[in-house]
Design a protein around this motif. Sequence first.
Motif, PDB file in Angstrom:
ATOM      1  N   UNK A   1       0.887  -1.215  -0.026  1.00 54.65           N
ATOM      2  CA  UNK A   1       0.230   0.015   0.022  1.00 54.65           C
ATOM      3  C   UNK A   1       0.820   1.288  -0.016  1.00 54.65           C
ATOM      4  N   UNK A   2       1.968   1.131   0.754  1.00 53.58           N
ATOM      5  CA  UNK A   2       2.645   2.285   0.946  1.00 53.58           C
ATOM      6  C   UNK A   2       3.744   2.658  -0.638  1.00 53.58           C
ATOM      7  N   UNK A   3       3.798   1.456  -1.173  1.00 50.32           N
ATOM      8  CA  UNK A   3       4.805   1.737  -2.422  1.00 50.32           C
ATOM      9  C   UNK A   3       3.692   2.322  -3.334  1.00 50.32           C
ATOM     10  N   UNK A   4       2.288   1.853  -3.366  1.00 50.10           N
ATOM     11  CA  UNK A   4       1.513   2.236  -4.348  1.00 50.10           C
ATOM     12  C   UNK A   4       1.069   3.961  -4.172  1.00 50.10           C
ATOM     13  N   UNK A   5       1.261   4.103  -2.583  1.00 53.54           N
ATOM     14  CA  UNK A   5       1.008   5.466  -2.515  1.00 53.54           C
ATOM     15  C   UNK A   5       2.107   6.177  -2.983  1.00 53.54           C
ATOM     16  N   UNK A   6       3.313   5.931  -2.762  1.00 53.37           N
ATOM     17  CA  UNK A   6       4.382   6.481  -3.177  1.00 53.37           C
ATOM     18  C   UNK A   6       4.491   6.898  -4.622  1.00 53.37           C
ATOM     19  N   UNK A   7       4.157   5.685  -5.318  1.00 52.81           N
ATOM     20  CA  UNK A   7       3.985   5.672  -6.826  1.00 52.81           C
ATOM     21  C   UNK A   7       3.120   6.807  -7.306  1.00 52.81           C
ATOM     22  N   UNK A   8       1.942   6.905  -6.638  1.00 62.09           N
ATOM     23  CA  UNK A   8       0.843   7.924  -7.064  1.00 62.09           C
ATOM     24  C   UNK A   8       1.389   9.512  -6.721  1.00 62.09           C
ATOM     25  N   UNK A   9       2.440   9.482  -5.536  1.00 61.90           N
ATOM     26  CA  UNK A   9       2.842  10.558  -5.113  1.00 61.90           C
ATOM     27  C   UNK A   9       3.784  11.108  -6.070  1.00 61.90           C
ATOM     28  N   UNK A  10       4.749  10.174  -6.518  1.00 67.30           N
ATOM     29  CA  UNK A  10       5.571  10.383  -7.595  1.00 67.30           C
ATOM     30  C   UNK A  10       5.186  10.620  -8.984  1.00 67.30           C
ATOM     31  N   UNK A  11       4.184  10.249  -9.287  1.00 69.12           N
ATOM     32  CA  UNK A  11       3.474  10.435 -10.529  1.00 69.12           C
ATOM     33  C   UNK A  11       2.933  12.028 -10.576  1.00 69.12           C
ATOM     34  N   UNK A  12       2.227  12.597  -9.376  1.00 72.35           N
ATOM     35  CA  UNK A  12       1.816  13.613  -9.042  1.00 72.35           C
ATOM     36  C   UNK A  12       3.002  14.697  -9.086  1.00 72.35           C
ATOM     37  N   UNK A  13       4.047  14.417  -8.768  1.00 66.28           N
ATOM     38  CA  UNK A  13       5.147  15.299  -8.618  1.00 66.28           C
ATOM     39  C   UNK A  13       5.822  15.432  -9.979  1.00 66.28           C
TER      40      UNK A  13
END
Length: 170
Positions: free
Chosen positions: A52-64
């Motif tokens: 879940x944390x990795x998925x969240x980080x991927x979404x954050x990276x995409x937004x960044x």
Amino acid sequence: DQCKVHPGQTLNMCCATCQPSSLVCNLCMTSPKHKKHLFAPLATELPQLKQQLQQLLKRIDAVVDDVGHNLEQCRKQAADVTDKIDKQVAAKRAEIKELLEYKHKQLKSIEAKILSLEIAQLTMQHTPVQIRRKLQQSDKFAAKQRGPRAAGDLLVLSALQSQPLLEHVL
């Protein structure tokens, strides 16, 4: 990690009912806040939490990345607009300079016509000697105010001094 609610207690369970899942100690599980909640050992929930944390980080990276891309586009657009404005300003400056030069030439032409008319008027009212005196006075005044008069004025004066006056009028 230690529990912030119950000092000295280790966070060893995961409350599956709370969203997002929260880490709890043995005392938290019996508290009213978690009454009738489902719990799982941290060791069994850890892989899922990491995922879940990795998925969240991927979404954050995409937004960044999106924000960075949008920022770069904005910078390019700002640079393009700045360049366009600079070119327009330069064109307007050139246009104004050209207009000022044109108006300056027109002013010089008008001044020359006024001088011709003044000389013609003087020839009707005064003798050649009086005209020469007035032109000399005008030259002295002009030299004090803005330097020597125009070359055309000096030519008129020298011509008046060397030849009869009426040949130089008109």
